[in-house]
Design an enzyme around this catalytic site. Structure first.
Site, PDB file in Angstrom:
ATOM      1  N   HIS A 141      -5.844  12.246   8.160  1.00  0.00           N
ATOM      2  CA  HIS A 141      -4.557  11.727   7.692  1.00  0.00           C
ATOM      3  C   HIS A 141      -3.559  11.570   8.840  1.00  0.00           C
ATOM      4  CE1 HIS A 141      -5.137  12.919   3.245  1.00  0.00           C
ATOM      5  NE2 HIS A 141      -4.929  11.618   3.287  1.00  0.00           N
ATOM      6  N   GLU A 185     -10.860  16.362   6.321  1.00  0.00           N
ATOM      7  CA  GLU A 185     -10.445  16.140   4.938  1.00  0.00           C
ATOM      8  C   GLU A 185     -11.603  16.409   3.992  1.00  0.00           C
ATOM      9  OE1 GLU A 185      -8.439  12.429   4.184  1.00  0.00           O
ATOM     10  OE2 GLU A 185      -7.593  12.364   6.198  1.00  0.00           O
ATOM     11  N   ASP A 214      -7.920  19.549   4.701  1.00  0.00           N
ATOM     12  CA  ASP A 214      -6.925  18.773   3.967  1.00  0.00           C
ATOM     13  C   ASP A 214      -7.644  18.194   2.752  1.00  0.00           C
ATOM     14  OD1 ASP A 214      -5.444  16.616   2.957  1.00  0.00           O
ATOM     15  OD2 ASP A 214      -4.561  16.136   4.898  1.00  0.00           O
TER      16      ASP A 214
END
Length: 419
Positions: A141, A185, A214
């Site tokens: 991200h 992620e 994440d």
């Protein structure tokens, strides 16, 4: 005149087919979105389980408003921390089998706060001023990458090839000393694929590093109770010391959290400026979020419907576009795709990207779909790598099989028109 180059920057972006523009929504109901007085089937929402309009969540929010008012009134360290926040934090910590959790107003704020708190100049003093290391997946991200770049004087950021654990290991062999954080992620926001979290956790322990996950797009969707990748894979706090998740996607509200050890959370309460100096999340929002998460945990029907919709879409796409489509692998993900080709990414999540490889073509396809009553956003560079411009389809448990079939028919017509 100062800043007289602003218009030139916008013109250049428009000429390259990369100009971003907002669209004002009038309302949305049952996956029908109204924009500028026109109605569309919405395939661009991250509300994967349809919880945003669920009656129980709305009622919980109203009850929270009645008890706490419209806002929190202060930062968490003044008078903004309420029993509603505490209850949500406790539920998250228990569900993830972590010692504690901390709420933030957004995932962007949570990621930036974490980076700045762990890798500030002040933090380096406690680590005898040793330079720290951050190893992040190449497709991490932007919120985290921006935060990591902000502390570049104190921590070296290195990016490993997407989901490539061999490359990660080779980078760690060259420079894993002092404090080392590995970041990935759970479900990647643009490609929809999943990280090899178990392998990364093993590598992190091998190099005495911390692993941060994440899981913005995994929370609510994965795991028996909707606690995401951590629950689905049974990853412990020792394996993944930092978990970040958001509520604005499958949970249907807004905000985010970081979960981990009590020491980590206490440290963030003291040194995470995005937490210390921001007005706390509205308590009513915390009440609604807790209701949504508990409902997701006790009722699996929405997750089951989402899984069925994903399968139906992928089967339908393969049947309709098998002669002109291909499935990308990690080896060809960064290469240009011929304009006549539609490339369906290898994703089993609600995020189903169709790679078209050209920003102007992606935009043209999106506009052609809108003309047919289908809202699918074109995602272009720099949000995704060059030549990876795409239509980013997001599926919901509220979509019907007919909705998906209509969307696939519209894509076929749009491709014919744009070719």
């Amino acid at each position: 005149m100062a800043f007289n180059w602003l218009a030139d920057a916008l013109t250049e972006r428009a000429d390259n087919g990369l100009l971003r523009q907002r669209q004002c929504q009038q309302y949305e109901k049952d996956n029908i979105i109204c924009i500028n007085g026109e109605h569309y089937l919405n395939f661009s929402s991250n509300d994967y389980l349809g919880m945003r309009h669920y009656e129980g969540v709305l009622q919980a929010w109203v009850e929270g408003l009645a008890q706490f008012g419209a806002g929190s009134g202060a930062s968490p360290l003044v008078t903004g921390h309420t029993q509603a926040h505490l209850a949500l934090e406790s539920y998250i910590a228990d569900g993830l089998n972590r010692e504690a959790a901390l709420l933030f107003n957004s995932g962007f704020a949570a990621n930036q706060a974490l980076c700045m708190a762990l890798f500030s100049e002040h933090a380096r003093v406690f680590d005898n001023k040793q330079h720290a290391n951050i190893f992040a997946d190449k497709l991490m991200h932007a919120s985290f990458l921006e935060g990591a770049m902000c502390v570049s004087d104190n921590a070296q950021l290195r990016r490993f090839k997407h989901n490539d654990t061999e490359h990660l290991s080779s980078l760690l062999q060259k420079g894993a000393n002092s404090d080392t954080l590995i970041v990935s992620e759970g479900v990647f926001s643009m490609d929809g694929d999943c990280a090899p979290s178990e392998e990364i956790a093993e590598i992190a322990q091998q190099y005495n590093a911390w692993f941060m996950l994440d899981d913005a797009h995994g929370i609510g969707v994965l795991g028996d109770n909707g606690f995401g990748t951590i629950e689905a894979l049974g990853l412990t706090q020792a394996q993944v010391p930092i978990v970040m998740g958001t509520f604005g996607k499958a949970v249907g509200t807004a905000g985010a959290f970081i979960a981990g050890s009590q020491v980590l959370i206490d440290y963030l309460v003291n040194f995470a400026k995005h937490y210390v100096y921001s007005t706390a999340m509205p308590p009513a929002q915390a009440v609604a979020t807790l209701y949504s998460m508990t409902h997701i945990a006790t009722d699996s029907t929405r997750r089951e419907k989402l899984i069925a919709n994903i399968a139906h879409f992928r089967e339908g796409f393969k049947a309709k576009f098998s002669s002109t489509s291909q499935t990308p692998t990690s080896e060809n993900n960064n290469h240009s795709v011929p304009n006549s080709t539609l490339t369906l990414a290898n994703s089993n999540s609600a995020i189903q990207p169709i790679i078209v490889g050209c920003p102007k073509r992606a935009l043209a396809l999106s506009e052609s779909l809108k003309a047919r009553g289908i809202w699918i956003t074109a995602i272009r560079y720099p949000t995704v790598p060059k030549f990876q411009d795409r239509l980013r389809i997001t599926l919901s448990s509220n979509h019907t099989t007919r909705d998906i079939d209509v969307m696939l028919d519209a894509i076929a017509l749009a491709v014919e028109e744009c070719n």
